[in-house]
Design a protein around this motif. Structure first.
Motif, PDB file in Angstrom:
ATOM      1  N   ARG A  74      10.847  13.769  31.673  1.00 20.82           N
ATOM      2  CA  ARG A  74      11.556  12.485  31.651  1.00 20.82           C
ATOM      3  C   ARG A  74      12.752  12.555  30.705  1.00 20.82           C
ATOM      4  O   ARG A  74      13.837  12.052  31.003  1.00 20.82           O
ATOM      5  CB  ARG A  74      10.583  11.384  31.219  1.00 20.82           C
ATOM      6  N   ARG A 105       5.182  15.919  31.709  1.00 24.54           N
ATOM      7  CA  ARG A 105       5.986  14.922  32.409  1.00 24.54           C
ATOM      8  C   ARG A 105       6.878  14.166  31.422  1.00 24.54           C
ATOM      9  O   ARG A 105       8.019  13.804  31.749  1.00 24.54           O
ATOM     10  CB  ARG A 105       5.079  13.958  33.173  1.00 24.54           C
ATOM     11  N   THR A 106       6.384  13.920  30.216  1.00 30.62           N
ATOM     12  CA  THR A 106       7.202  13.276  29.180  1.00 30.62           C
ATOM     13  C   THR A 106       8.402  14.148  28.844  1.00 30.62           C
ATOM     14  O   THR A 106       9.530  13.657  28.692  1.00 30.62           O
ATOM     15  CB  THR A 106       6.365  13.015  27.922  1.00 30.62           C
ATOM     16  N   GLN A 157      15.708  14.812  32.242  1.00 34.24           N
ATOM     17  CA  GLN A 157      16.212  14.508  33.584  1.00 34.24           C
ATOM     18  C   GLN A 157      17.716  14.715  33.685  1.00 34.24           C
ATOM     19  O   GLN A 157      18.217  15.304  34.638  1.00 34.24           O
ATOM     20  CB  GLN A 157      15.874  13.059  33.957  1.00 34.24           C
ATOM     21  N   GLU A 181       9.520  13.951  37.656  1.00 30.91           N
ATOM     22  CA  GLU A 181       9.462  14.152  36.201  1.00 30.91           C
ATOM     23  C   GLU A 181       8.681  15.416  35.852  1.00 30.91           C
ATOM     24  O   GLU A 181       9.080  16.178  34.972  1.00 30.91           O
ATOM     25  CB  GLU A 181       8.822  12.935  35.538  1.00 30.91           C
ATOM     26  N   ARG A 222       8.344   9.503  41.707  1.00 27.73           N
ATOM     27  CA  ARG A 222       8.861   9.542  40.332  1.00 27.73           C
ATOM     28  C   ARG A 222       8.039  10.497  39.472  1.00 27.73           C
ATOM     29  O   ARG A 222       8.594  11.328  38.740  1.00 27.73           O
ATOM     30  CB  ARG A 222       8.811   8.139  39.734  1.00 27.73           C
ATOM     31  N   ASP A 223       6.714  10.406  39.549  1.00 26.28           N
ATOM     32  CA  ASP A 223       5.852  11.293  38.754  1.00 26.28           C
ATOM     33  C   ASP A 223       6.083  12.761  39.112  1.00 26.28           C
ATOM     34  O   ASP A 223       6.112  13.629  38.238  1.00 26.28           O
ATOM     35  CB  ASP A 223       4.373  10.942  38.980  1.00 26.28           C
TER      36      ASP A 223
END
Length: 607
Positions: free
Chosen positions: A163, A159-160, A166, A45, A41-42
């Motif tokens: 997210r 990464r934010t 996506q 993202e 997941r990390d």
């Protein structure tokens, strides 16, 4: 058909072992972990976040940071969107970073923290291709364009972004992955070797995939193992071992330097430790010194047992039968105790050590083997994806680096040079056309190393072609063997043996600072600082005794005649490569006056 990238392995593990531990890492004083599902997941993202920076397939991204979980995440994110990470060892001098970045035209740079980012920003004029700097440290940093026209943000901030994007860009990421071909460049690794100018080696996805699958076939690692990797991820050897982790799905922990190793093993109790030869040489030196420094029967027994071990090693080398009551007593009375101590030192669960890519001193390797601690040596170059040969289970031949990986061919040229052929070879040197491909018309990589193959296919490496010393009487000396034997002593950190022009052999020695300081305190010497101790007559006599002991094991005329003690340690990026191998030409140039004095006078003193 899309290429199999390392990210492909990650996705497979996230499906099969979603909640199993993938990697351990430290936050402050606390050890934490990520599951395979969390890791995937990390990575996804962060990969989408990279697309918001307008990163395109084939773009180069400089990755200059110590080994850590964030290094793994950003590297896998880059692989998943077709970018090409450029691994630059973090210990390279900062002044060299702009040149190394610009040689690949990198659009982004990933560094450890805000201080490293500021160092790059100060050199903005030397970095015309750089658009953004990412920091691995989660501490907040400037998320807007800095005053020098480069965007700077943390990987957490990126990464934010990913997210949030996506939905809009997730499909684009899938399309980019499917467009990657086997022959595309997967990564670039700078390698110092013994050259003055770092070479940039381009490695294709297919080469990485082959290397990982070949290692997986050797049954080196089990799914329930915890592997501690103490070789930098910035070195291709570290990358390949990380690839094996992704392929097999065992747990992984990282130690950025040998100094961290014992602290990590105490906390995590790994079952396999992968580390450079210097780590095992230091362990050997510590154990031998402890055994010999004692008093009474225990010290005498240890000295006798070491003599039995040397005799056994001589019989093995001569191909004679191995038997005798003396060795049986030595093994049960001393070496079994050594094995117990080593296992406790490494947390109590360790079952296997793996070392490479440099040579391990033979007596160190046999010491571990005689203690029933399995240690597998390996051989390879950055140009051959780090590992071309590795010892099999229970091997342990004198001097061997093992047999070729399945699918790798090794030949010995007429002049003794080791030649390699197979899918694991580099694609090219990125920007070093004057060196060509170093691969001949038959597909063999000319390694520059001298070696031999025995009848069983085991490879023994004798050293670099240009490093062999031809004495005036025609005798050929392999300096790395002398150096490795001396480094096995706990008081010595590094050694250069030189015999330029076939003259007498001389040595430059650096001291192990902690060991020599402890020795000085125990003897109540007036000075304890290592930089001062190099000039102490007592220390010079100590090192002379070490060299004299080694000289007695060599034919007359092939011993070290003179030496100098250098007053500061050799460092990575200067005298040493990232895997702590000696950069001979750099050392010779830096200490030319001292070396000339050693060759020309009877008592040169210290450097």
């Amino acid at each position: 058909m899309a290429a199999k990238t390392l990210f492909t392995f990650l996705e497979q593990q996230a499906e099969r072992r979603a909640q199993s531990t993938a990697v351990f890492f430290r936050r402050g004083d606390t050890w934490q972990s990520l599951s395979w599902e969390q890791l995937a997941r990390d990575v996804r993202e962060l990969a989408v976040g990279l697309l918001t920076l307008d990163l395109k397939p084939g773009d180069r991204v400089a990755l200059i940071a110590p080994s850590c979980v964030e290094w793994l995440v950003i590297d896998l994110a880059l692989a998943s969107c077709g970018a090409r990470p450029v691994a630059i060892p973090a210990r390279f001098p900062i002044a060299e970073w702009p040149t190394l970045i610009e040689r690949t035209g990198a659009a982004l740079a990933v560094v450890a923290d805000a201080a490293a980012a500021a160092a790059l920003e100060e050199r903005r004029a030397l970095l015309p291709s750089l658009r953004a700097i990412l920091t691995l440290d989660p501490a907040p940093t400037a998320a807007a364009t800095s005053g020098v026209g480069i965007e700077r943000l943390t990987c957490d901030q990126l990464r934010t972004r990913g997210r949030s994007a996506q939905g809009a860009r997730g499909g684009m990421l899938i399309a980019l992955r499917e467009a990657i071909a086997d022959e595309d460049v997967a990564c670039l690794h700078y390698t110092l070797g013994t050259m003055e100018r770092a070479k940039c080696v381009a490695i294709a996805h297919d080469a990485l995939h082959y290397q990982v699958e070949a290692l997986a076939r050797l049954d080196l690692v089990k799914a329930n193992d915890l592997v501690l990797l103490c070789i930098p991820l910035a070195h291709v050897y570290g990358r390949v071992m990380a690839g094996l982790w992704l392929r097999l799905g065992h747990a992984l922990a990282l130690a950025d330097s040998p100094d961290e190793l014992l602290e990590v093993v105490g906390a995590l109790q790994p079952t396999i430790v992968v580390a450079p030869p210097r780590v095992f040489e230091l362990l050997y030196g510590t154990i031998v010194r402890s055994g010999r420094d004692g008093r009474g029967p225990r010290s005498a027994m240890f000295a006798w047992a070491m003599g039995q071990a040397r005799a056994r090693m001589d019989r093995e080398r001569a191909g004679r039968r191995l038997r005798g009551l003396g060795w049986s007593i030595a093994r049960h009375a001393v070496f079994n105790l050594v094995a117990d101590r080593l296992r406790r030192l490494f947390g109590g669960r360790v079952r296997l050590f793996v070392t490479g890519p440099g040579p391990l001193a033979e007596r160190v390797a046999q010491f571990f083997r005689y203690s029933d601690i399995e240690i597998r040596r390996s051989y390879g170059l950055t140009e051959s994806c780090g590992i071309s040969c590795i010892e099999g289970a229970g091997a342990g031949k004198i001097g061997s680096s093992g047999r070729p990986l399945p699918g790798t061919e090794v030949r010995i040229a007429d002049d003794g040079e080791i030649l390699l052929r197979g899918r694991g070879l580099m694609k090219c040197y990125w920007d070093y056309p004057e060196h060509g491909l170093a691969v001949d018309g038959d597909g063999f990589l000319h390694t520059g190393d001298i070696g031999e193959l025995d009848r069983d296919g085991d490879l023994t490496v004798h050293g670099r072609k240009e490093d062999l010393i031809r004495m005036r009487d025609g005798t050929v000396v392999e300096p790395h063997l002398l150096e490795a034997a001396l480094r096995a002593n706990a008081f010595i950190a590094h050694v250069l043996v030189d015999g330029t022009g076939g003259r007498e052999l001389i040595a430059l020695v650096t001291l192990d600072r902690d060991t020599i300081a402890s020795w000085a305190r125990a003897r109540r010497l007036p000075v304890h600082e290592p930089s001062q101790l190099v000039h102490a007559p007592e220390v010079r006599r100590l090192i002379q005794s070490v060299i004299d002991d080694r000289n007695r094991k060599h034919p007359p005329g092939l011993g070290i005649k003179r030496f100098a003690i250098v007053d500061h340690p050799f460092t990575i990026g200067d005298e040493l490569t990232e895997t702590m191998r000696l950069r001979r030409e750099r050392v010779r140039q830096k200490y030319r006056v001292t070396i000339d004095a050693l060759h020309g006078v009877d008592d040169p003193g210290d450097a």
